[in-house]
Design a protein around this motif. Structure first.
Motif, PDB file in Angstrom:
ATOM      1  N   GLY A  33       0.789  -1.229   0.000  1.00 12.81           N
ATOM      2  CA  GLY A  33       0.000   0.000   0.000  1.00 12.81           C
ATOM      3  C   GLY A  33       0.818   1.275   0.000  1.00 12.81           C
ATOM      4  N   LEU A  34       2.112   1.168  -0.322  1.00 14.25           N
ATOM      5  CA  LEU A  34       2.947   2.367  -0.333  1.00 14.25           C
ATOM      6  C   LEU A  34       2.688   3.237  -1.559  1.00 14.25           C
ATOM      7  CD1 LEU A  34       6.380   0.950   0.908  1.00 14.25           C
ATOM      8  CD2 LEU A  34       4.484   1.887   2.234  1.00 14.25           C
ATOM      9  N   GLU A  50       1.926  10.767  -9.467  1.00 16.26           N
ATOM     10  CA  GLU A  50       1.729  10.499  -8.043  1.00 16.26           C
ATOM     11  C   GLU A  50       2.545   9.299  -7.593  1.00 16.26           C
ATOM     12  OE1 GLU A  50      -1.640   9.347  -4.705  1.00 16.26           O
ATOM     13  OE2 GLU A  50      -2.178   9.321  -6.826  1.00 16.26           O
ATOM     14  N   HIS A  51       2.584   8.269  -8.425  1.00 15.21           N
ATOM     15  CA  HIS A  51       3.375   7.087  -8.082  1.00 15.21           C
ATOM     16  C   HIS A  51       4.853   7.457  -7.949  1.00 15.21           C
ATOM     17  CE1 HIS A  51      -0.243   5.406 -10.097  1.00 15.21           C
ATOM     18  NE2 HIS A  51      -0.153   4.487  -9.142  1.00 15.21           N
ATOM     19  N   LEU A  57       9.482   9.749  -2.172  1.00 13.55           N
ATOM     20  CA  LEU A  57       9.361   9.968  -0.731  1.00 13.55           C
ATOM     21  C   LEU A  57       9.779   8.729   0.038  1.00 13.55           C
ATOM     22  CD1 LEU A  57       8.550  11.693   1.673  1.00 13.55           C
ATOM     23  CD2 LEU A  57       6.157  11.012   1.285  1.00 13.55           C
ATOM     24  N   VAL A  58       9.397   7.550  -0.454  1.00 11.07           N
ATOM     25  CA  VAL A  58       9.809   6.300   0.184  1.00 11.07           C
ATOM     26  C   VAL A  58      11.331   6.216   0.236  1.00 11.07           C
ATOM     27  CG1 VAL A  58       9.894   3.790  -0.103  1.00 11.07           C
ATOM     28  CG2 VAL A  58       7.726   4.998  -0.367  1.00 11.07           C
ATOM     29  N   HIS A  90       6.324  17.190   1.099  1.00  8.06           N
ATOM     30  CA  HIS A  90       6.689  16.366   2.250  1.00  8.06           C
ATOM     31  C   HIS A  90       8.193  16.122   2.252  1.00  8.06           C
ATOM     32  CE1 HIS A  90       3.260  14.876   4.634  1.00  8.06           C
ATOM     33  NE2 HIS A  90       2.544  15.107   3.558  1.00  8.06           N
ATOM     34  N   ARG A  91       8.745  15.829   1.086  1.00  9.65           N
ATOM     35  CA  ARG A  91      10.192  15.592   0.996  1.00  9.65           C
ATOM     36  C   ARG A  91      10.957  16.863   1.336  1.00  9.65           C
ATOM     37  NH1 ARG A  91      12.024  14.103  -4.427  1.00  9.65           N
ATOM     38  NH2 ARG A  91      13.957  13.636  -3.323  1.00  9.65           N
ATOM     39  N   THR A  92      10.450  18.004   0.871  1.00 11.83           N
ATOM     40  CA  THR A  92      11.112  19.273   1.155  1.00 11.83           C
ATOM     41  C   THR A  92      11.104  19.566   2.651  1.00 11.83           C
ATOM     42  OG1 THR A  92      10.451  20.166  -0.992  1.00 11.83           O
ATOM     43  CG2 THR A  92      11.063  21.754   0.702  1.00 11.83           C
TER      44      THR A  92
END
Length: 245
Positions: A33-34, A50-51, A57-58, A90-92
């Motif tokens: 579900g990632l 999006e993927h 991010l993962v 989020h990564r930023t």
């Protein structure tokens, strides 16, 4: 929210090449579900922005030492309708708030870093403070080196281990509550403001880096004020008791 059919143009093999992960890894992540399911066109699944954003991010979270379970928990807090830009933000925001990754030190190296002999009680105190974490190897530790100086200062105070444990419990319980409330403020008020400002990611990251020390200083000021008020209230109660005698 999965990519729209118009945005999803990559097969799993093309996605694998794009993000530098094996097809097997991608399917494993999808199973956990990632990443959301692909957009289906007949028997073929297609992937889009999006993927890619979630996989980036993962990878960022893995680089910061997050376990797979921790990554799953982090991604669960991202709204399903988050755009690739939201996920990229989020990564930023992640790096400036992360503690330095721990170093692995043996006891002799830890003694050199702290500049003092370390008794077993000292090690227990550093573990309680979260500065040192034991490993399966005897006298080998994971050390949060950024906090080691503070840990050494607390050891210099010669506090009983029980007192260190009690202080750590107070900090942990109240610190988590403060963190959760401030995170909600950041998520609902600060983050949307930065996101909608149209600034470059580098500029946003600079703002976030400045936001962190300002927040910490605000906590210090609030704590100092609360300690002063508590002391004054204690004096008033003591004087009141004496007046009644």
């Amino acid at each position: 929210m999965p990519d729209s059919p118009d945005d999803a143009t990559l097969t799993v093999d093309e996605l694998s090449t794009r993000v530098g992960m094996t097809v097997r890894t991608l399917r494993f992540y999808a199973g956990r579900g990632l990443i959301p399911p692909p957009v289906r066109r007949g028997r073929v699944g297609y992937y889009g922005a999006e993927h890619i954003a979630r996989l980036d991010l993962v990878r960022e979270l893995q680089a910061h030492g997050f376990t797979l379970s921790a990554i799953e928990g982090y991604l669960e807090r991202i709204p399903a309708d988050a755009t690739p830009e939201d996920i990229a933000l989020h990564r930023t925001l992640l790096t400036p708030w992360m503690r330095d990754l721990p170093e692995t030190l043996d006891r002799a190296a830890l003694v050199r870093r702290t500049g003092r002999d370390l008794s077993d009680d000292d090690i227990v105190a550093l573990v309680a403070l979260g500065v040192v974490e034991p490993t399966p190897d005897e006298d080998v530790f994971h050390v949060a080196t950024a906090h080691l100086g503070l840990g050494a200062e607390l050891l210099d105070l010669d506090l009983p281990v029980d007192a260190v444990l009690a202080v750590t419990k107070v900090f942990s319980e109240h610190g988590r509550a403060i963190a959760e409330e401030l995170t909600e403020v950041f998520r609902t008020m600060v983050w949307p403001h930065y996101r909608d400002s149209g600034g470059a990611p580098e500029h946003i990251q600079q703002l976030v880096e400045r936001f962190k020390p300002v927040t910490i200083q605000g906590l210090v000021i609030a704590y100092e004020r609360a300690v002063g008020e508590t002391q004054r209230e204690t004096i008033r109660r003591t004087q009141s008791k004496r007046g009644k005698r």
